[in-house]
Design an enzyme around this catalytic site. Structure first.
Site, short mmCIF file in Angstrom:
data_model
loop_
_atom_site.label_atom_id
_atom_site.label_comp_id
_atom_site.label_asym_id
_atom_site.label_seq_id
_atom_site.Cartn_x
_atom_site.Cartn_y
_atom_site.Cartn_z
N GLN A 51 -3.23 -4.28 -3.75
CA GLN A 51 -2.38 -4.85 -2.70
C GLN A 51 -2.98 -6.10 -2.06
OE1 GLN A 51 -1.65 -0.78 -0.76
NE2 GLN A 51 0.22 -1.95 -0.32
N CYS A 99 5.86 0.70 2.58
CA CYS A 99 4.75 0.14 1.80
C CYS A 99 4.44 -1.25 2.34
CB CYS A 99 5.15 0.07 0.33
SG CYS A 99 3.88 -0.64 -0.74
N GLU A 142 -0.87 5.78 -2.76
CA GLU A 142 -1.97 4.86 -3.07
C GLU A 142 -2.41 4.98 -4.52
OE1 GLU A 142 -2.47 2.53 -1.00
OE2 GLU A 142 -1.33 3.54 0.58
#
Length: 188
Positions: A51, A99, A142
């Site tokens: 991310q 998210c 995750e």
């Protein structure tokens, strides 16, 4: 430490299986500290290395358990075993998640109620956590990031179509869009 930009859906690193960590050095320690700082500033309950544009199998989490204890940690090179995912349509109230790589959106998604997470920490000590409920959901979310999967990829058709429409309307789905926690404007 540094707050790092968070990649928005469309960046190839978010859609690629992350690589195993093989070097445990000061660079990895700095990465993890930056991940904690970025997650806290966002704010979020979890953040995977992809991310923030780093294609490694690392994620951090921060969850306040029902008993009031804080569950905060890092897992490197994790494996995840989950219980069966219940069938049926997900409940908006009880099963909606968001998210940081699809910022500002939430959709309901069925997840397993139990998860067993294994991996190592920064000192290469074993990590073994049995989680239920939302804590198990965080681990599944995750872990998916490390597999190159975003939660919107798992949505049932009607919610998936809505998510795709929002992504298109916002101009996301490209490889150069990110946002920096603490700032409102998306970069890219």
């Amino acid at each position: 430490m540094t707050i790092r930009p968070i990649c928005i859906t469309g960046n190839p690193v978010l859609h690629t299986k992350a690589l195993e960590v093989t070097v445990f050095d000061e660079g990895l320690r700095t990465l993890v500290q930056d991940m904690y700082e970025t997650m806290d500033e966002a704010p979020g309950v979890g953040l995977a290395a992809p991310q923030i544009g780093v294609n490694l199998r690392v994620f951090v989490y921060d969850w306040d358990a029902e008993d009031g204890s804080e569950q905060r940690g890092v897992v490197i090179n994790p494996t995840l075993e989950i219980s069966e995912i219940p069938e049926g349509e997900p409940d908006w109230e009880a099963e909606s998640e968001g998210c940081l790589s699809v910022p500002g959106e939430r959709f309901p998604l069925k997840r397993a109620d139990r998860a067993t997470l294994r991996g190592v920490d920064l000192e290469q000590n074993p990590v073994h956590i049995e989680a239920t409920g939302w804590f198990a959901r965080i681990f599944q979310h995750e872990f998916d990031h490390l597999e190159g999967i975003l939660y919107v990829d798992r949505l049932i058709e009607k919610y998936n179509a809505e998510a795709k429409e929002i992504i298109q309307e916002r101009g996301w789905g490209k490889d150069d869009i990110s946002w920096l926690p603490g700032e409102e404007k998306l970069e890219g």
